[in-house]
Motif scaffolding. Structure first.
Motif, PDB file in Angstrom:
ATOM      1  N   THR A 171       0.931  -1.070  -0.094  1.00 35.28           N
ATOM      2  CA  THR A 171      -0.113   0.048  -0.022  1.00 35.28           C
ATOM      3  C   THR A 171       0.756   1.162   0.006  1.00 35.28           C
ATOM      4  OG1 THR A 171      -0.157  -0.115   2.348  1.00 35.28           O
ATOM      5  CG2 THR A 171      -1.865  -1.175   1.365  1.00 35.28           C
ATOM      6  N   HIS A 172       2.193   1.015   0.230  1.00 31.82           N
ATOM      7  CA  HIS A 172       3.097   2.112   0.057  1.00 31.82           C
ATOM      8  C   HIS A 172       4.752   1.695  -0.132  1.00 31.82           C
ATOM      9  CE1 HIS A 172       3.119   2.088   5.225  1.00 31.82           C
ATOM     10  NE2 HIS A 172       3.170   0.516   4.359  1.00 31.82           N
ATOM     11  N   THR A 173       5.242   2.388  -0.356  1.00 30.73           N
ATOM     12  CA  THR A 173       6.833   2.037  -0.665  1.00 30.73           C
ATOM     13  C   THR A 173       7.701   1.980   0.833  1.00 30.73           C
ATOM     14  OG1 THR A 173       7.357   4.397  -1.124  1.00 30.73           O
ATOM     15  CG2 THR A 173       6.972   2.666  -2.858  1.00 30.73           C
ATOM     16  N   SER A 174       6.866   2.141   1.850  1.00 33.32           N
ATOM     17  CA  SER A 174       7.719   2.210   3.282  1.00 33.32           C
ATOM     18  C   SER A 174       8.281   0.951   3.392  1.00 33.32           C
ATOM     19  CB  SER A 174       6.753   2.686   4.373  1.00 33.32           C
ATOM     20  OG  SER A 174       6.550   4.028   3.987  1.00 33.32           O
ATOM     21  N   PRO A 175       7.566  -0.262   3.113  1.00 33.58           N
ATOM     22  CA  PRO A 175       8.087  -1.607   3.471  1.00 33.58           C
ATOM     23  C   PRO A 175       9.654  -1.704   3.166  1.00 33.58           C
ATOM     24  CG  PRO A 175       6.260  -1.872   1.938  1.00 33.58           C
ATOM     25  CD  PRO A 175       6.241  -0.696   2.504  1.00 33.58           C
ATOM     26  N   PHE A 197      -0.566   0.341  -4.242  1.00 39.14           N
ATOM     27  CA  PHE A 197      -2.064  -0.213  -4.599  1.00 39.14           C
ATOM     28  C   PHE A 197      -2.705   0.182  -3.386  1.00 39.14           C
ATOM     29  CE2 PHE A 197       1.145  -2.758  -6.660  1.00 39.14           C
ATOM     30  CZ  PHE A 197       1.005  -2.605  -8.074  1.00 39.14           C
ATOM     31  N   ARG A 198      -3.898   0.863  -3.637  1.00 40.64           N
ATOM     32  CA  ARG A 198      -5.040   0.891  -2.484  1.00 40.64           C
ATOM     33  C   ARG A 198      -6.501   0.681  -3.138  1.00 40.64           C
ATOM     34  NH1 ARG A 198      -2.558   5.949   0.745  1.00 40.64           N
ATOM     35  NH2 ARG A 198      -0.458   5.224   0.883  1.00 40.64           N
ATOM     36  N   HIS A 199      -7.042   0.011  -2.205  1.00 45.47           N
ATOM     37  CA  HIS A 199      -8.366  -0.191  -2.523  1.00 45.47           C
ATOM     38  C   HIS A 199      -9.349   0.765  -2.229  1.00 45.47           C
ATOM     39  CE1 HIS A 199     -12.453  -2.559  -1.875  1.00 45.47           C
ATOM     40  NE2 HIS A 199     -12.115  -2.893  -3.138  1.00 45.47           N
ATOM     41  N   TYR A 211       2.092   5.933  -7.842  1.00 42.50           N
ATOM     42  CA  TYR A 211       3.367   5.790  -7.513  1.00 42.50           C
ATOM     43  C   TYR A 211       3.778   6.579  -6.185  1.00 42.50           C
ATOM     44  CZ  TYR A 211       3.275   3.512 -12.202  1.00 42.50           C
ATOM     45  OH  TYR A 211       3.072   2.788 -13.250  1.00 42.50           O
ATOM     46  N   GLN A 212       4.807   5.883  -5.760  1.00 47.19           N
ATOM     47  CA  GLN A 212       5.373   6.819  -4.670  1.00 47.19           C
ATOM     48  C   GLN A 212       7.006   6.845  -4.765  1.00 47.19           C
ATOM     49  OE1 GLN A 212       4.272   5.059  -0.935  1.00 47.19           O
ATOM     50  NE2 GLN A 212       2.431   6.510  -0.678  1.00 47.19           N
ATOM     51  N   VAL A 213       7.447   7.787  -4.053  1.00 44.56           N
ATOM     52  CA  VAL A 213       9.081   7.881  -4.012  1.00 44.56           C
ATOM     53  C   VAL A 213       9.238   7.832  -2.609  1.00 44.56           C
ATOM     54  CG1 VAL A 213      11.281   8.752  -4.397  1.00 44.56           C
ATOM     55  CG2 VAL A 213       9.624   8.891  -6.256  1.00 44.56           C
ATOM     56  N   PHE A 310      10.654   9.945   4.159  1.00 43.79           N
ATOM     57  CA  PHE A 310       9.321  10.556   3.401  1.00 43.79           C
ATOM     58  C   PHE A 310       8.813   9.634   2.232  1.00 43.79           C
ATOM     59  CE2 PHE A 310      12.918  12.308   0.936  1.00 43.79           C
ATOM     60  CZ  PHE A 310      12.513  11.821  -0.455  1.00 43.79           C
ATOM     61  N   GLY A 311       7.420   9.867   2.148  1.00 45.41           N
ATOM     62  CA  GLY A 311       6.947   9.033   0.793  1.00 45.41           C
ATOM     63  C   GLY A 311       6.250  10.174  -0.017  1.00 45.41           C
ATOM     64  N   PHE A 312       7.045  10.540  -0.998  1.00 44.72           N
ATOM     65  CA  PHE A 312       6.262  11.414  -1.928  1.00 44.72           C
ATOM     66  C   PHE A 312       5.541  10.747  -3.051  1.00 44.72           C
ATOM     67  CE2 PHE A 312       9.544  14.569  -1.099  1.00 44.72           C
ATOM     68  CZ  PHE A 312       8.675  15.753  -1.301  1.00 44.72           C
TER      69      PHE A 312
HETATM   70  N1  PHE Z   1       3.825   5.597   3.694  1.00 39.65           N
HETATM   71  C1  PHE Z   1       3.210   6.775   4.003  1.00 39.65           C
HETATM   72  C2  PHE Z   1       1.927   6.695   3.193  1.00 39.65           C
HETATM   73  O1  PHE Z   1       1.763   6.123   2.186  1.00 39.65           O
HETATM   74  C3  PHE Z   1       3.978   8.109   3.679  1.00 39.65           C
HETATM   75  C4  PHE Z   1       5.142   8.282   4.533  1.00 39.65           C
HETATM   76  C5  PHE Z   1       6.527   7.632   4.203  1.00 39.65           C
HETATM   77  C6  PHE Z   1       4.995   8.758   5.801  1.00 39.65           C
HETATM   78  C7  PHE Z   1       7.522   7.895   5.003  1.00 39.65           C
HETATM   79  C8  PHE Z   1       6.226   8.797   6.702  1.00 39.65           C
HETATM   80  C9  PHE Z   1       7.437   8.223   6.265  1.00 39.65           C
HETATM   81  O2  PHE Z   1       1.025   7.570   3.569  1.00 39.65           O
END
Ligand code: PHE
Length: 341
Positions: A171-175, A197-199, A211-213, A310-312
């Motif tokens: 659901t995010h690139t944080s993993p 991906f998000r439902h 997409y995220q960075v 961060f997650g852009f």
């Molecule tokens: N992963 C979070 C999101 O998708 C964004 C995020 C990334 C927040 C890194 C803090 C640090 O909403």
């Protein structure tokens, strides 16, 4: 000498009929009508014949001569015409301007991906990737979101129907933060561009697949000041101008403190539009200082290390850069949209 003009006529006529090209036809002409050709020989030899025979053979030979001459003439015409057609068919006008092959170009998201990577690489960040189908541990648990924690609801997750291991679409690139910290010792500076991906219901600023960075910097004495410096430098290089941005307190289980990074919506110039939901501001990223529990999950000592992440929204960065007013255009396959870039 027995003179069989009938047989000669049939033979010669047949050959003319079958002649395939002008050279062959010339050969036939020589063979019958040439100076040493069959008919000339006959005409040359009739002196020896009786007067009556002489007259008959002479007349018939001359008739045959005229007949063959006209046959050959006509055939020559046909063959020449045929050559003309061939020449016409095979003729190439080398002065016609060439056909321009359609040359494709990069998708706007690919363009900005390359720009984003180049900017961060120039600042010493490494580009890292991770899997799009992920296990719960990296997407949630390692990020301080235990099972049954209400924060899991913030990410409407698409689960994969798998038998062996429970998998989800990340659901995010944080993993990738956790995956990387597990295997690499700090200091570290990485960015992770990738698909998530998000439902969710879609609208002008939300897609199911986007997409995220991710960004992560870990070292001994890392503070929000470093973070702000890097972000403002990134904006300056990406948007090619000084941009005001806003850090607002936010909540993420894996950062503390957390904030959202917003800029004045560039599609409407801050006046309000569907992209910024009429607020004039667009959230481009979630961010914060890495939570001690995330370090612990990755077997790093939180007393020793500090960092920010961060997650852009990389689609949103691209929308702001090109003033695109609907995120759904990226995957629409609409060439009228794509040709503008
Ligand atoms: N992963 C979070 C999101 O998708 C964004 C995020 C990334 C927040 C890194 C803090 C640090 O909403």
């Amino acid at each position: 000498m027995k003179i069989d003009l009938k047989a000669l006529k049939i033979e010669a006529e047949n050959k003319v009929k079958k002649a395939k090209d002008l050279a062959e036809l010339d050969g036939i002409y020589k063979e019958y009508l040439g100076r040493k050709g069959e008919l000339s020989l006959i005409l040359g030899s009739i002196k020896k014949l009786s007067k009556k025979e002489k007259a008959r053979i002479g007349k018939e030979s001359n008739e045959l001569k005229a007949f063959l001459e006209s046959k050959i003439k006509r055939k020559r015409h046909v063959l020449k015409e045929h050559i003309g057609i061939l020449e016409k068919e095979e003729w190439i006008d080398i002065t016609i301007p060439g056909k321009k092959p359609m040359v494709g170009h990069l998708h706007p998201l690919t363009k900005t991906k390359r720009e984003i990577m180049a900017i961060f690489q120039a600042m010493g960040f490494e580009v890292v990737e991770g899997p799009e189908s992920e296990i719960e541990w990296y997407n949630f648990d390692a990020l301080n979101i235990p099972k049954d924690h209400p924060a899991r609801d913030a990410w409407d997750t698409l689960w994969l129907k798998t038998k062996a291991e429970k998998l989800l679409l990340r659901t995010h690139t944080s993993p990738v933060q956790a995956r990387y910290m597990e295997k690499n010792n700090p200091p570290l500076k990485i960015i992770v561009p990738g698909k998530v991906f998000r439902h969710e219901a879609t609208n002008a600023s939300h897609e199911m697949q986007f997409y995220q960075v991710e960004g992560l910097m870990v070292d001994k004495e890392i503070t929000v000041t470093h973070f702000k410096a890097i972000i403002s430098e990134f904006f300056k290089r990406f948007f090619k101008k000084d941009l005001d941005f806003r850090l607002k307190p936010d909540y993420f289980p894996f950062t503390e403190p957390s904030f959202d990074i917003s800029i004045t919506c560039l599609t409407c110039g801050g006046k309000g539009c569907p992209v910024c939901k009429n607020t004039g501001w667009l959230e481009l990223a979630g961010a914060g200082m890495v939570h001690p529990n995330v370090f612990k999950a990755c077997k790093l000592n939180p007393r020793e290390w500090q960092g920010w992440a961060f997650g852009f929204g990389w689609d949103r960065l691209t929308m702001m850069k090109y003033k695109i007013n609907d995120i759904r255009l990226f995957n629409s396959g609409d060439l009228r949209f794509l040709y503008q870039f």
